[in-house]
Design an enzyme around this catalytic site. Structure first.
Site, PDB file in Angstrom:
ATOM      1  N   GLY A  74      -1.331  -1.897  -3.586  1.00  0.00           N
ATOM      2  CA  GLY A  74      -1.294  -0.922  -4.297  1.00  0.00           C
ATOM      3  C   GLY A  74      -0.046  -0.259  -3.259  1.00  0.00           C
ATOM      4  N   THR A  75      -0.762  -0.265  -2.096  1.00  0.00           N
ATOM      5  CA  THR A  75       0.842  -0.199  -0.939  1.00  0.00           C
ATOM      6  C   THR A  75       1.280   0.622  -0.302  1.00  0.00           C
ATOM      7  OG1 THR A  75       0.552  -2.487  -0.878  1.00  0.00           O
ATOM      8  CG2 THR A  75       2.241  -1.602   0.779  1.00  0.00           C
TER       9      THR A  75
END
Lengths: 272, 239
Positions: free
Chosen positions: B16-17
Site C-alpha cells: 500500500g505504502t
C-alpha cells in the site's frame, strides 16, 4: 540490455490454455478441483536456530483427502521448507530447488545457504507470475546464522523473526503476536509453534489433524513428525471389524516352479 | 462470512505504502512506512521498503511487492557489473536510468512505482522518481505510493530549498506519520535512510513513538480501559 524482459522458458508450462479456461469458466463449465493444502504453516527464530511447524491435513474442496500428509519439505540438510497452496505445486517446486541446491553443493563444496534457496524459489515463482500456487515458509541455519523467510506465489519475499502462511495463518499469527519474544529456548519455541498450529487446526476449516515440528540448529536438525496429535480418533470399536461371511476356500492347487523352469548350469558365454 | 471482506491469501502481495525522497544541502533523505498487505490482511507489518542498489544509491519501492523486488534485484546486478567495468562508483543518474529502462520496457507486465535517491561526487544528492509507466523525473523531492495522495498539499506548504539534515529527516518522518494516520494501506514503523558524502545512516522510528494527529487515540492495552474511563473519543463510533 534494453531487450531484457521476463523470458518465457522453452517447453514446460504453456499459458495458451489459460485463455480457454477463462472462456469456459465464463460459460459456466466447472473447473475440476485440485488438491489444496488448506493449511496452517508457521516458522519462528529462537535463540539457537529456527523452528518450523505445520498441520497435516490436505483437502480437495470440502473433502479431506489426506489426514496425515507431510508439509515440511526437505531442501538441504540445514534447510527445510513448509508449503501451503496447491500440493502438487509445493511438492514440485521444493523438490526442484532441493535438487538444484544439491548440484550447487557439489559445485561449490560448501553447505547451502538459505538465501540461495530463497533466490532460486523466488525467481521460479516470479517467472510463472503467480500461476504456480505455492506459498512457502523457508527456514534454516547456515554459516551466516539462522534465517526465516516467507515466499508468496507471485514471487515476493519477506524476512521475518516469526511468520505464518496458509488459510490458518490469521489464527496462528494471533498466537505469535501475543506470545512471541526474542531469544526463546528450544522448549518454549516448540510450545509456541505447537500452540500456533493448534490454533489453526481448531479455528480454521482448511487445517486439521496433527502437528509436525522441525527444529533446525547449527549442525543439527530434528524432524518431529506428528509431534502432537490433538484430535485422536475417540470411537474405535474394541472388537475390531467383523466381517459377516468368511472367505470360502473352494479349491487348492500348488505348482512347484521347478517343474516349469529349466535351470542350466554353466553354458556358453554370450558372444557377438 | 461476508464475501467482500474474505481475504484471498493468494492475492498479489502489494505494498500500500507511503514512500518519500527529499534532497537537502549535502545529500538526500529517503523515508517509507513498513506495511505490506495481501488484500485486507497485513502480511508483513515491519517490512523494509528501502533497498540498497549500491553503496551510495538506495531505492524506495511501492506497488506490487514481487515486481519491485525483482526489478531491484536485476538493477543491483547490472549496476554491480557497471561499477566493475567503470572502475569507480556508479552515479545516481545511471542507477535511476537503469530502473527506468526496466520499468518502461516491461510496462505491460510490471506494476511498480519507485523513488531512487543517492549521493555521488559529481552531482551531490539527487532524487529521481520513476512512477508506473516508466517516466523518469529528477525532482528536489518525490512522493509515491497510496499514502502520497494525502501529502501533496503538505509538501507544497512545508518544502523549502537548502534544509539541513535534521530538518529534512524530521520533515520526512512527519510526512510519513501523517500519511499513516490517513491511509489504511500504510502503517507500522517509519524507516529513513540518509545518504551523503560521509556515508549512509539508517534510522528506525517505531509506530508508538510517532506523533498522534487529529483525534487519534493513544494506543491502549484493552478496549475495556477506554470504555470504563470517561472519554469523548469513542463516542464517534457508538451510534
Amino acid at each position: 540490455m534494453s531487450q531484457v524482459a521476463v523470458d518465457v522458458p522453452k517447453g514446460g508450462f504453456s499459458f495458451d490454455l489459460c485463455r480457454r479456461n477463462d472462456m469456459l469458466a465464463k460459460k459456466g463449465v466447472q473447473q475440476p478441483s485440485y488438491r489444496k493444502t488448506g493449511t496452517t504453516i508457521v516458522g519462528l527464530i529462537f535463540q539457537d536456530g529456527v523452528i518450523l511447524g505445520a498441520d497435516t491435513r490436505a483437502t480437495e474442496g470440502p473433502i479431506v483427502c489426506d489426514k496425515n500428509c507431510e508439509k515440511i519439505h526437505y531442501m538441504a540438510p540445514n534447510i527445510y521448507c513448509c508449503g501451503a497452496g496447491t500440493a502438487a505445486d509445493t511438492e514440485a517446486v521444493t523438490d526442484m530447488v532441493s535438487s538444484q541446491l544439491q548440484l550447487h553443493r557439489y559445485h561449490t563444496g560448501r553447505e547451502s545457504r538459505v538465501v540461495t534457496a530463497l533466490t532460486l524459489l523466488k525467481k521460479h515463482l516470479f517467472n510463472y507470475q503467480g500461476h504456480v500456487s505455492a506459498a512457502l515458509v523457508l527456514g534454516g541455519v547456515d554459516v551466516t546464522g539462522p534465517h526465516l523467510h516467507t515466499i508468496y506465489p507471485h514471487g515476493s519475499t519477506d524476512t521475518l523473526p516469526f511468520a505464518t502462511m496458509g488459510s490458518g495463518s490469521l489464527a496462528a499469527m494471533a498466537m505469535f503476536e501475543s506470545k512471541y519474544k526474542e531469544g526463546m529456548t528450544r522448549d518454549e519455541g516448540i510450545k509456541l509453534v505447537t500452540e500456533a498450529i493448534c490454533s489453526g487446526i481448531f479455528n480454521d476449516l482448511g487445517s486439521g489433524s496433527n502437528v509436525d515440528v522441525c527444529v533446525i540448529t547449527k549442525g543439527h536438525k530434528e524432524y518431529l513428525r506428528n509431534h502432537l496429535v490433538p484430535t485422536p480418533r475417540t470411537y474405535v470399536s474394541a472388537e475390531g471389524y467383523k466381517f459377516t461371511k468368511k472367505t470360502e476356500v473352494l479349491f487348492t492347487k500348488i505348482t512347484p516352479l521347478t517343474e516349469k523352469v529349466v535351470v542350466l548350469e554353466g553354458g556358453d558365454a554370450m558372444e557377438e | 462470512m461476508d464475501q467482500s471482506i474474505q481475504n484471498d491469501l493468494n492475492a498479489p502481495h502489494s505494498m500500500g505504502t507511503t514512500i518519500i525522497g527529499v534532497t537537502y544541502n549535502g545529500g538526500v533523505v529517503l523515508g517509507a512506512d513498513s506495511r505490506t498487505s495481501t488484500g485486507v490482511y497485513v502480511a508483513n507489518r515491519a517490512s523494509d521498503k528501502i533497498t540498497q542498489l549500491t553503496d551510495n544509491v538506495y531505492l524506495c519501492r511501492s506497488g506490487s511487492a514481487a515486481d519491485s523486488q525483482i526489478v531491484s534485484d536485476y538493477v543491483r546486478h547490472f549496476l554491480h557489473q557497471h561499477t566493475i567495468q567503470l572502475g569507480h562508483p556508479a552515479t545516481v543518474k545511471v542507477a535511476a536510468n537503469l530502473i527506468r529502462l526496466f520499468s518502461y520496457n516491461n510496462k505491460n507486465m510490471l506494476q511498480t512505482g519507485l523513488i531512487i535517491g543517492g549521493w555521488d561526487k559529481y552531482e551531490g544528492g539527487k532524487i529521481y522518481g520513476v512512477p508506473l509507466g516508466g517516466t523518469i523525473l529528477e525532482q528536489p523531492f518525490a512522493i509515491g505510493g497510496s499514502g502520497s495522495t494525502y501529502l501533496y498539499g503538505f509538501f507544497d506548504q512545508e518544502w523549502k530549498e537548502g534544509m539541513t539534515k535534521e530538518e529534512a529527516e524530521q520533515l520526512v518522518v512527519k510526512a510519513v506519520s501523517l500519511a499513516i494516520a490517513r491511509d489504511g494501506a500504510s502503517g507500522g514503523v517509519v524507516r529513513t535512510v540518509i545518504i551523503n558524502s560521509e556515508g549512509v545512516t539508517r534510522n528506525y522510528y517505531p509506530g508508538d513513538a510517532l506523533p498522534l494527529w487529529h483525534e487519534e487515540l493513544e494506543p491502549q492495552n484493552s478496549l475495556l480501559d477506554i470504555l470504563s474511563s470517561s472519554s469523548s473519543g469513542p463516542d464517534m463510533m457508538i451510534s
